[in-house]
Structures are given as C-alpha cells and as structure tokens.
Design an enzyme around this catalytic site. Structure first.
Site, PDB file in Angstrom:
ATOM      1  CD  GLU A   1     -13.413 -79.278 143.120  1.00 29.74           C
ATOM      2  OE1 GLU A   1     -14.588 -79.183 142.731  1.00 29.74           O
ATOM      3  OE2 GLU A   1     -12.517 -78.489 142.775  1.00 29.74           O
TER       4      GLU A   1
ATOM      5  CG  HIS B   1     -15.439 -70.604 140.181  1.00 27.88           C
ATOM      6  ND1 HIS B   1     -14.065 -70.638 140.034  1.00 27.88           N
ATOM      7  CD2 HIS B   1     -15.712 -71.406 141.243  1.00 27.88           C
ATOM      8  CE1 HIS B   1     -13.533 -71.437 140.945  1.00 27.88           C
ATOM      9  NE2 HIS B   1     -14.515 -71.911 141.698  1.00 27.88           N
TER      10      HIS B   1
END
Length: 411
Positions: free
Chosen positions: A213, A63
């Site tokens: 997640e 990210h």
C-alpha cells in the site's frame, strides 16, 4: 415475487448474452425460480421498466472496527503515516467492546440498506485489542446471520506476527476468522509470510494480506507472496489487497509480477477510493497518480479482481458509506472499467463472492438467492451518473425498507 422487464448485465446472465437484455424473473420463497426473456404479463408483477437489476453486493475488504472514528480523531494531514498515528491514539483511548460494537452495528445497518449481502472485515489484532474486538465480531456475525454473511481476517503489521503463529491462528479461528497481515519490505517479511502460509495450509484455511500500500516502486511484496504460494504450494485462496506499487513500477518488473500472480492464482482486491485519497498526497502539491492497481492487466491474465470499500469515515478515509454502488461507480471512473463494461459488474458481487467461498452468488439464475438490487437506471450512463439513492433492495425475495442510519446515532 415476480419481476418483469428487468435489464440484466451480460456478466450476470447464464449463459452470458446480449448486454442489458430484458428478462422476467420469478422468485419462489428466498430463491430465484426462473429467468426468462421478457414477455410476461406485468399484472401482479413489479415492472422494472427496463431498469438494471444486479445481484446483491459483496464487499470483501472493509474495516468495521475502525469505522466512524473520524469525528473524534481525524487524520492530521491526510497521509498514511498520519492515519496510522491517529488510529493508534484512538484505539488506545476509546476501543472498548461497547465502542467497537456500536460502530460496527451502525456500519452493518448502512451496508445492508445499500444492498450488500456479504462483508469481509479486517480486525486489528495486536494484543490487547484482539481480546476485545474478536468477541464483538463473533457476536455481530451471529446477530446478523439471517441478513448478512460476515467474515473476518486478522490484521497486524507483519513485524508483529509471532514467529510461531499457532496461538494467533487458534484465537482467530476460535472466532470464525482467518489470518492476515500488512506486508511491506522488511528483514522478517518473507520468513513470516511463509510461516503464515504454512500454518494456513495445514489448517485448510484461506489467507488475506494487505500488500504494497505504497507508490514506492521498490516495494514488491506481491511478487514475494506469489513465489511463496507457488513454492509451498498453497491450496487455499490467498488474497492480496491494495497492490498500489504496481502503478509506479517499471513495466518489465510489473509484467513479471503480474505473471507470477497469475501463476500462483492469487486473488486481488483493489480499493480505489481509499487509495485515491491517501496516495501521492503532499501538502500544497496536486497528486499525479491515481489510487488503485493494474486491474486490466490482471484480468487479461485471468487473475480474479474485486473492488471493495476499505475504510469508512476513519483516519484512512474521511468519507465512504459502505455503499458498493459508490465503489463501482468511482472505480469505473478512476480505473476505466468501461468501453466496454464487459464483465466488470462481477467485480462487486460474483468475483468477491467466489474469492470468499460463497456459493450461488455468482449469477442471476434458477436456484440462486433472491438477493437483488433494482435500479431505475436503464443504461450504463444512467446507472453510473447518479448515486442511485432510489434503488430497491430485495433480500430473500422480499423488498426491504431499511435506510442508512442517521449519523446522530453516533453522537
């Protein structure tokens, strides 16, 4: 350049042979010219002295747009909910083009110095941030094209994906990216996933999802993606990152899901450091469950499994340095990628390269890029015991002198 007495993992030899056997590697320009059993003269060569040599790393889940915001916006409690809120606040306050570009460049310099040759990053793509971050990524991709292969995938909650994803695909592909989303159980998840897969199939593109997640065993979007890919059918590579709920799922349900994943030929990327940090976190209570997913059970079924850095010094993970050697070392400890080591070394280079469609990064053999990482460590216990800060990075047949940048540059 010529390397002698280099110890090669069996997993990167062609054909695979004795683990950590010694070889001499000749390099012609930017490519490997030959790999022969050790025995050549060390005169005029770099003598590896039985040190391990591996292909350059491939970090396929990062990210870069979020990296290094922790000093100004930390996670208040270390949870996923805390991370989501902190990033939302920081993004609305700070994420100008200049801010994203500055942090992205710092991250790329860091990864390059550690020996990474290719990165896929997820880009927060909900409006209006999409109009800011995607041009920044496109500029970075061009600026780094001679040093690093960069790919990007869009990221937004599945609820925020438009019912008609055509405009989303147009914008993302206009900057050289692919589409993805963060999946969790909701009334719209299956319908929107099917729409994304259909559009990606029509355009001949791969797709990359964040999936499950969570440690909630009732969250099984992974099985839903597998069924959708099989039913379409989807010809590209569908990658699912995280897949943490498998760690707590009933064994029978997990086995059914893993079988479906194998049938659909999904690729899975595990992010053990970030998930270890976030998962099973409760104030005043020691965590009981490791971060990760069922990588051994996947490998037995022939599923492609990679490991990657994920977040770096942001509210989702306060640490990390885009160092794939650290990822490899910690993944080995967290998920027992040893006894034997087997072909797990491929999971930080060759396997993610194949998932990303990168040619020639699957082996150390004639014709492959001369992009290597050299260690003084001579055995697995030596390699995985230390951070290997004395590693030597070879790119395009040349030793580079890059070092990770000083954090003061971000002040």
């Amino acid at each position: 350049m010529r390397l002698v007495n280099a110890a090669l993992p069996a997993a990167v030899q062609e054909p695979p042979g004795e683990d950590l056997a010694l070889f001499d590697i000749a390099i012609d320009g930017t490519r490997i010219a030959s790999v022969q059993p050790a025995g050549g003269s060390p005169i005029g060569a770099r003598d590896c002295k039985a040190g391990i040599v591996v292909p350059a790393f491939v970090d396929m889940h990062t990210h870069l747009d979020k990296g290094h915001i922790w000093p100004r916006t930390p996670n208040p409690d270390g949870t996923i909910a805390g991370a989501l809120g902190a990033v939302r606040t920081d993004r609305s306050t700070h994420w100008s083009g200049a801010d994203v570009a500055r942090r992205m460049e710092f991250a790329l310099r860091t990864a390059y110095a550690h020996g990474t040759a290719a990165i896929r990053t997820h880009i927060d793509s909900s409006p209006p941030q999409d109009d800011i971050s995607w041009p920044v990524f496109a500029e970075a991709k061009e600026r780094w094209r001679d040093r690093m292969t960069l790919q990007a995938s869009s990221l937004m909650a599945i609820e925020d994906v438009p019912d008609d994803p055509t405009a989303l695909f147009d914008k993302v592909t206009g900057h050289g990216g692919i589409v993805g989303a963060a999946l969790h159980p909701s009334p719209v998840t299956q319908r929107k996933v099917e729409a994304l897969l259909a559009e990606a199939e029509d355009r001949g593109l791969d797709i990359d999802f964040h999936v499950d997640e969570t440690l909630d065993p009732s969250s099984n979007c992974l099985a839903m993606v597998a069924r959708a890919v099989t039913a379409l059918p989807f010809a590209g590579t569908a990658t699912c990152g995280h897949c943490c709920s498998l760690m707590t799922m009933d064994e029978a349900e997990a086995d059914r899901t893993l079988d479906a994943v194998a049938e659909a030929r999904l690729a899975v990327v595990s992010l053990p450091m970030c998930n270890l940090y976030l998962q099973d976190r409760h104030a005043g209570r020691t965590p009981r469950i490791r971060g990760g997913t069922l990588v051994h059970e996947m490998r037995v079924r022939g599923t492609s499994v990679a490991f990657a850095s994920d977040n770096t010094r942001d509210p989702f993970y306060a640490y990390g340095d885009l160092d794939m050697m650290e990822v490899w070392r910690e993944a080995t400890r967290i998920l027992h990628l040893d006894h034997p080591v087997g072909d797990w070394p491929r999971a930080v280079s060759a396997t993610p390269a194949a998932i990303m469609g990168l040619a020639d990064r699957d082996r150390l053999a004639p014709g492959a890029p001369a992009d290597l990482v050299l260690f003084s460590a001579r055995s697995w216990t030596e390699l995985l015991a230390r951070p290997q800060t004395d590693r030597v990075v070879v790119r395009g047949g040349t030793v580079i002198n890059a070092r990770p940048p000083d954090y003061r540059e971000l002040d």
